[in-house]
Design a protein around this motif. Structure first.
Motif, PDB file in Angstrom:
ATOM      1  N   GLY A  10       0.414  -1.024  -0.186  1.00 54.96           N
ATOM      2  CA  GLY A  10      -0.374   0.222  -0.137  1.00 54.96           C
ATOM      3  C   GLY A  10       0.963   0.989   0.166  1.00 54.96           C
ATOM      4  N   GLN A  11       2.222   1.089  -0.212  1.00 55.60           N
ATOM      5  CA  GLN A  11       3.154   2.346  -0.350  1.00 55.60           C
ATOM      6  C   GLN A  11       3.263   3.276  -1.580  1.00 55.60           C
ATOM      7  OE1 GLN A  11       6.013   0.439   1.603  1.00 55.60           O
ATOM      8  NE2 GLN A  11       5.418   0.645   3.457  1.00 55.60           N
ATOM      9  N   ILE A  12       3.370   4.269  -1.495  1.00 56.46           N
ATOM     10  CA  ILE A  12       3.344   4.864  -3.338  1.00 56.46           C
ATOM     11  C   ILE A  12       4.593   4.888  -4.053  1.00 56.46           C
ATOM     12  CG2 ILE A  12       3.306   7.116  -4.489  1.00 56.46           C
ATOM     13  CD1 ILE A  12       0.921   7.530  -2.323  1.00 56.46           C
ATOM     14  N   VAL A  13       5.104   4.119  -4.711  1.00 56.86           N
ATOM     15  CA  VAL A  13       6.566   4.443  -5.540  1.00 56.86           C
ATOM     16  C   VAL A  13       7.127   4.680  -6.399  1.00 56.86           C
ATOM     17  CG1 VAL A  13       6.833   1.721  -4.447  1.00 56.86           C
ATOM     18  CG2 VAL A  13       6.148   2.175  -6.960  1.00 56.86           C
ATOM     19  N   TRP A  14       8.265   5.805  -6.586  1.00 55.77           N
ATOM     20  CA  TRP A  14       8.350   7.065  -7.567  1.00 55.77           C
ATOM     21  C   TRP A  14       9.752   6.708  -8.232  1.00 55.77           C
ATOM     22  CZ3 TRP A  14      11.521  10.249  -5.792  1.00 55.77           C
ATOM     23  CH2 TRP A  14      12.143   9.891  -4.487  1.00 55.77           C
ATOM     24  N   ALA A  35      14.966   7.778  -6.874  1.00 57.15           N
ATOM     25  CA  ALA A  35      13.954   6.620  -6.958  1.00 57.15           C
ATOM     26  C   ALA A  35      13.428   6.839  -5.253  1.00 57.15           C
ATOM     27  CB  ALA A  35      14.292   5.034  -7.239  1.00 57.15           C
ATOM     28  N   GLY A  36      11.732   6.387  -4.592  1.00 53.72           N
ATOM     29  CA  GLY A  36      12.049   6.013  -3.093  1.00 53.72           C
ATOM     30  C   GLY A  36      10.399   5.760  -3.090  1.00 53.72           C
ATOM     31  N   VAL A  37      10.303   5.416  -2.138  1.00 53.20           N
ATOM     32  CA  VAL A  37       8.827   5.406  -1.539  1.00 53.20           C
ATOM     33  C   VAL A  37       8.349   6.057   0.191  1.00 53.20           C
ATOM     34  CG1 VAL A  37       8.028   2.917  -0.188  1.00 53.20           C
ATOM     35  CG2 VAL A  37      10.141   2.779  -1.738  1.00 53.20           C
ATOM     36  N   ILE A  38       6.809   6.391  -0.630  1.00 48.88           N
ATOM     37  CA  ILE A  38       6.449   7.176   0.687  1.00 48.88           C
ATOM     38  C   ILE A  38       5.229   6.368   1.329  1.00 48.88           C
ATOM     39  CG2 ILE A  38       5.308   9.135   1.147  1.00 48.88           C
ATOM     40  CD1 ILE A  38       6.525   9.935  -1.565  1.00 48.88           C
ATOM     41  N   GLN A  46       0.693   6.573   2.391  1.00 50.74           N
ATOM     42  CA  GLN A  46      -0.091   6.915   2.103  1.00 50.74           C
ATOM     43  C   GLN A  46      -0.614   8.073   3.219  1.00 50.74           C
ATOM     44  OE1 GLN A  46      -3.880   4.792   1.001  1.00 50.74           O
ATOM     45  NE2 GLN A  46      -2.165   2.990  -0.147  1.00 50.74           N
ATOM     46  N   ASP A  47       0.293   8.216   4.510  1.00 49.46           N
ATOM     47  CA  ASP A  47       0.195   9.339   5.108  1.00 49.46           C
ATOM     48  C   ASP A  47       1.440  10.324   4.897  1.00 49.46           C
ATOM     49  OD1 ASP A  47      -2.030   8.747   6.863  1.00 49.46           O
ATOM     50  OD2 ASP A  47      -1.048   7.054   8.190  1.00 49.46           O
ATOM     51  N   PHE A  48       2.275  10.511   3.955  1.00 47.88           N
ATOM     52  CA  PHE A  48       2.927  10.965   2.791  1.00 47.88           C
ATOM     53  C   PHE A  48       5.087  10.962   3.980  1.00 47.88           C
ATOM     54  CE2 PHE A  48       0.628  13.625  -0.280  1.00 47.88           C
ATOM     55  CZ  PHE A  48      -0.046  12.972  -0.520  1.00 47.88           C
ATOM     56  N   ASN A  49       4.780  10.002   4.989  1.00 47.52           N
ATOM     57  CA  ASN A  49       5.950   9.841   5.632  1.00 47.52           C
ATOM     58  C   ASN A  49       7.081   9.889   4.489  1.00 47.52           C
ATOM     59  OD1 ASN A  49       4.578  10.197   8.099  1.00 47.52           O
ATOM     60  ND2 ASN A  49       4.328   8.313   8.099  1.00 47.52           N
ATOM     61  N   LEU A  50       7.899   9.920   4.348  1.00 49.21           N
ATOM     62  CA  LEU A  50       9.508   9.435   3.236  1.00 49.21           C
ATOM     63  C   LEU A  50      10.098   8.465   3.634  1.00 49.21           C
ATOM     64  CD1 LEU A  50      10.506   9.612   0.559  1.00 49.21           C
ATOM     65  CD2 LEU A  50      11.969  11.413   1.147  1.00 49.21           C
ATOM     66  N   LEU A  51      10.258   7.160   3.276  1.00 51.36           N
ATOM     67  CA  LEU A  51      10.110   6.069   3.370  1.00 51.36           C
ATOM     68  C   LEU A  51      11.337   5.698   3.483  1.00 51.36           C
ATOM     69  CD1 LEU A  51       7.336   3.473   3.632  1.00 51.36           C
ATOM     70  CD2 LEU A  51       8.212   5.180   5.355  1.00 51.36           C
ATOM     71  N   ASP A  52      11.921   5.656   2.041  1.00 53.93           N
ATOM     72  CA  ASP A  52      13.474   5.644   1.098  1.00 53.93           C
ATOM     73  C   ASP A  52      13.796   6.660   0.693  1.00 53.93           C
ATOM     74  OD1 ASP A  52      15.923   5.372   2.276  1.00 53.93           O
ATOM     75  OD2 ASP A  52      16.041   3.149   1.152  1.00 53.93           O
ATOM     76  N   THR A  53      14.933   6.592   0.277  1.00 56.07           N
ATOM     77  CA  THR A  53      15.102   7.003  -1.176  1.00 56.07           C
ATOM     78  C   THR A  53      16.324   7.026  -1.386  1.00 56.07           C
ATOM     79  OG1 THR A  53      13.865   9.816  -0.495  1.00 56.07           O
ATOM     80  CG2 THR A  53      15.213   9.930  -1.793  1.00 56.07           C
ATOM     81  N   LEU A  54      16.635   6.136  -2.427  1.00 55.19           N
ATOM     82  CA  LEU A  54      18.100   5.816  -3.154  1.00 55.19           C
ATOM     83  C   LEU A  54      18.215   7.164  -5.011  1.00 55.19           C
ATOM     84  CD1 LEU A  54      19.619   3.862  -3.572  1.00 55.19           C
ATOM     85  CD2 LEU A  54      17.955   2.992  -5.135  1.00 55.19           C
TER      86      LEU A  54
END
Length: 579
Positions: free
Chosen positions: A195-199, A212-215, A217-225
């Motif tokens: 259920g997370q947003i990948v971009w 690239a990253g993962v957020i 649905q509460d708009f917490n940034l989980l990780d960035t590459l």
């Protein structure tokens, strides 16, 4: 066999309800975070296959055309269907390069409920993607970037002011500003199986890197590459596909990349370098592959592939292994994950601005169909033709060409229906009329041809398909967007198959029903009843006498077809099961 369908430009005063489309049995693994909708995200499912089990318009059906052509803003719009509300209605979410719109089909008109402007520059914005999740929540984005004016890419979280009322206005629940994290040029998104947003982002031309990253649905940034760009590489051109292990796939101008996500850290799982440009066009809409990666195959021991078309002057369909087969040692001179390529027969380069295979394919099982493109900005009546279907040979690890139709122009993203066994799309012929086609999935022959109307001046050309999607709903209606328009093809199934139909005084009630269905009509003795799913699978049958009652309480909620046979007389009715 070619069938020209009967058409009327009608307004329909019929209100219909239906069960939700939660799962097509031959779909890839279901992403339970997506809205229970016939079309909740880009390319319909997480694998990016743009195919469905829902039965669409068939030869012999009658069709009415409904159209809304006063939609403002940028062109090349995509459309999506919401989950069904308690009222039995769904809303249509329409996204072009400047706006998001909320509309509803009430059976009579396509009614505009609300709109939200994302961007004020039609030329600089390319935001067409929606992500529909549960509980009437959906996401869209504004990709404009102009740090000098403090403008950065943004992701919006939308809902209804009243989630029980489909006619309520759009509200913005939250906004994620990538500029807060020093990230920009983010343009493509998807929802993973958690259920997370990948971009991922375009290349930063000054730093020669991309993100690239993962957020959540509460708009917490989980990780960035942060990853380095290759020489002359264009990072962003297409959307994202996601597999059930939360790996996601992108294609750049010079490689196919799998990003791996373990819930904590985002890494590059593997990458395969491939020159997707070569001798092909290099314009703004053409540099490299024009297709979103499409995933084929799932399950232990089965071939698992990611498929794209390259951007060469003579395009090829390329397959890469998502999981390397046991004993695979690779093909000489190619990256290890390269599986096979095959020339696309009808893929003629026609401009340096556009890619000839711009639109992503439609896929079902190990079959995949793709069409020649003619451009985003209008095209001639005497245009390039060509639709072709390939299959993946799991024994010999290679593509096979199944058929080619070199007489049809289908300018959008194709849509295959296993319920109809047709692949649908629109195109323009030499007479400057637009047509809606259904090609037989097994042979490529035109089984269905529907006259839409004459071309008009671009951009106010309502049937012009600018490389967008086609949605089949639970009743077999088809929605697609034209240039600044929304079109609905309302399906009237061919209910009576003989010249001696069952008496029109026939009644069945209640409909919808929670289990018991009653029948009344004179001379209904020894009538055979057969129940079919929306995908055409026979479920049950009964022999009834007048009056009669059958019990369908064991069936899941949804829509079914009920066929009544009495000697040489046949009639079909739509039944809704709803607890």
């Amino acid at each position: 066999m070619k069938t020209l369908i009967a058409v009327g430009l009608l307004c329909l005063a019929v209100f219909e309800t239906t069960g939700q489309t939660s799962f097509c049995p031959d779909d890839p693994p279901q992403n339970t975070w997506l809205a229970e909708s016939p079309y909740p995200i880009y390319h319909r499912n997480s694998y990016g296959q743009a195919s469905t089990c829902l039965m669409g318009i068939q030869p012999g059906d009658s069709v009415a055309i409904q159209m809304r052509r006063d939609i403002t803003g940028g062109t090349s719009p995509w459309i999506y269907l919401s989950e069904i509300y308690s009222t039995g209605e769904s809303v249509i979410l329409y996204s072009n390069s400047t706006h998001v719109f909320k509309l509803i089909d009430d059976g009579t008109d396509l009614i505009a409920i609300d709109s939200f402007r994302l961007d004020f520059n039609t030329l600089s914005s390319n935001g067409y993607n929606h992500l529909l999740t549960k509980n009437k929540t959906w996401f869209s984005y504004e990709p404009t970037y102009d740090p000098a004016n403090d403008e950065y890419s943004q992701l919006f979280k939308f809902s209804d002011a009243d989630t029980t009322n489909p006619y309520s206005p759009i509200v913005v629940l939250d906004t994620f500003d990538f500029g807060d994290y020093g990230i920009n040029r983010v343009n493509m998104y998807n929802i993973n199986y958690d259920g997370q947003i990948v971009w991922y982002s375009e290349k930063d031309p000054d730093l020669n890197i991309a993100y690239a990253g993962v957020i959540d649905q509460d708009f917490n940034l989980l990780d960035t590459l942060v990853f380095d760009a290759l020489p002359d590489e264009r990072i962003n051109h297409n959307s994202i596909s996601v597999d059930e292990h939360n790996a996601f796939y992108i294609v750049t101008s010079h490689r196919l990349i799998q990003f791996a996500w373990d819930g904590t850290a985002l890494t590059i799982g593997w990458q395969a370098e491939y020159d997707f440009v070569n001798d092909g066009p290099v314009g703004n809409f053409a540099y490299g592959s024009g297709t979103t990666p499409t995933l084929l195959g799932w399950g232990e021991g089965n071939d698992q592939l990611v498929v794209v078309a390259d951007g060469h002057a003579n395009n090829n369909l390329i397959a890469f292994w998502r999981e390397l087969p046991m004993g695979w040692t690779g093909i000489s001179g190619m990256p290890l994950h390269f599986a096979d390529s095959i020339a696309i027969p009808n893929a003629q380069s026609f401009s340096n601005l556009f890619q000839s295979i711009e639109n992503s394919p439609t896929a079902y099982g190990y079959d995949i169909a793709i069409a020649q493109f003619n451009g985003f900005l209008g095209y001639d009546c005497d245009n390039l033709k060509g639709v072709q279907k390939f299959s993946w040979d799991t024994l010999n690890n290679q593509f096979d060409l199944e058929w080619v139709n070199d007489a049809v122009n289908m300018n959008g993203v194709l849509c295959y229906s296993s319920g109809s066994n047709l692949v649908y799309g629109t195109g323009k012929e030499d007479d400057c009329n637009y047509y809606y086609y259904g090609l037989d999935w097994n042979t490529g022959e035109v089984d269905l041809k529907l006259l839409l109307g004459m071309e008009e001046d671009f951009p106010d050309d309502p049937f012009y398909d600018q490389g967008v999607n086609h949605i089949i709903d639970e009743q077999g209606n088809i929605y697609f967007s034209g240039s600044r328009s929304l079109v609905k093809l309302k399906r009237f199934p061919q209910l009576v198959s003989t010249n001696n139909p069952i008496n029109s005084s026939f009644k069945n009630y209640p409909n919808p029903t929670n289990g018991l269905l009653h029948f009344e009509q004179a001379n209904l003795n020894n009538c055979q009843i057969e129940m079919y799913s929306i995908s055409g699978q026979k479920i049950s049958n009964w022999t009834i006498h007048d009056p009669a009652t059958i019990n369908i309480s064991a069936l899941q909620n949804g829509m079914y077809y009920l066929m009544l046979r009495q000697e040489d007389r046949v009639v079909v009715e739509k039944i809704i099961k709803s607890d």
